[in-house]
Motif scaffolding. Structure first.
Motif: not given
Length: 187
Positions: A44-52
């Motif tokens: 829920e943190n916009p600075s975290d980009r999660r690999l999907a």
């Protein structure tokens, strides 16, 4: 939970303790659950980009699955429903007209608003690597990103601890689901 008189499509996030622990992010699209493995879970943190990483589509009924997939079967391991709810597609073309969600995914960028028990607000899935590119090894990759909206978390990491996370359906942890299955109870 209606949207223009039509029911909203569903989503589910399952924690899957398989060969490697990961989160399965699934969106109902055109009668199936489009699925991505998200190793570190949605944030829920916009600075975290999660690999999907895209995985196979699943039947709609799978969004309620919680239990243990037996050894020897594909995806063997313990699964809990970490979050569930509905979503509203937000995709638009250059003129501001709505674009069907499946088309947004095909084009490689889909935005949507989640109405979950844990995840809320705008998110986007953006393809960063096509499976047919020379250096891709045949694997497609996406990013799952939280928009910087009023529901975003900014002062702490926005991902859950999967080993202490509780099911949105039953309140159980991965360990509790596995223990119940080992006792011969409901998985």
């Amino acid at each position: 939970m209606e949207n223009d008189g039509a029911p909203r499509p569903h989503f589910v996030v399952q924690i899957h303790d398989a060969r490697r622990l990961h989160f399965d992010f699934r969106l109902e699209v055109d009668g199936v659950l489009k699925s991505w493995a998200v190793p570190r879970g949605p944030s829920e943190n916009p600075s975290d980009r999660r690999l999907a990483v895209p995985t196979e589509d699943h039947a709609l009924e799978y969004r309620e699955f919680e239990g243990v997939i037996p050894r020897g079967e594909s995806g063997s391991g313990t699964v809990i429903v970490w979050d569930q709810g509905t979503y509203r597609p937000l995709g638009h073309d250059g003129q501001g007209d709505s674009v069907p969600f499946a088309e947004s995914l095909e084009l490689g960028h889909a935005t949507f608003w989640l109405y979950g028990s844990k995840l809320h607000g705008e998110f986007a899935l953006t393809r960063i690597q096509r499976g047919d590119e020379p250096d891709s090894g045949g694997h497609e990759a996406w990013l799952l990103i939280k928009a910087n909206d009023r529901l975003a978390v900014r002062d702490r990491p926005g991902s859950p601890d999967p080993y202490h996370a509780r099911s949105a359906r039953t309140g159980r942890t991965l360990h509790q689901v596995a223990a119940a299955a080992a006792r011969g109870g409901e998985g």
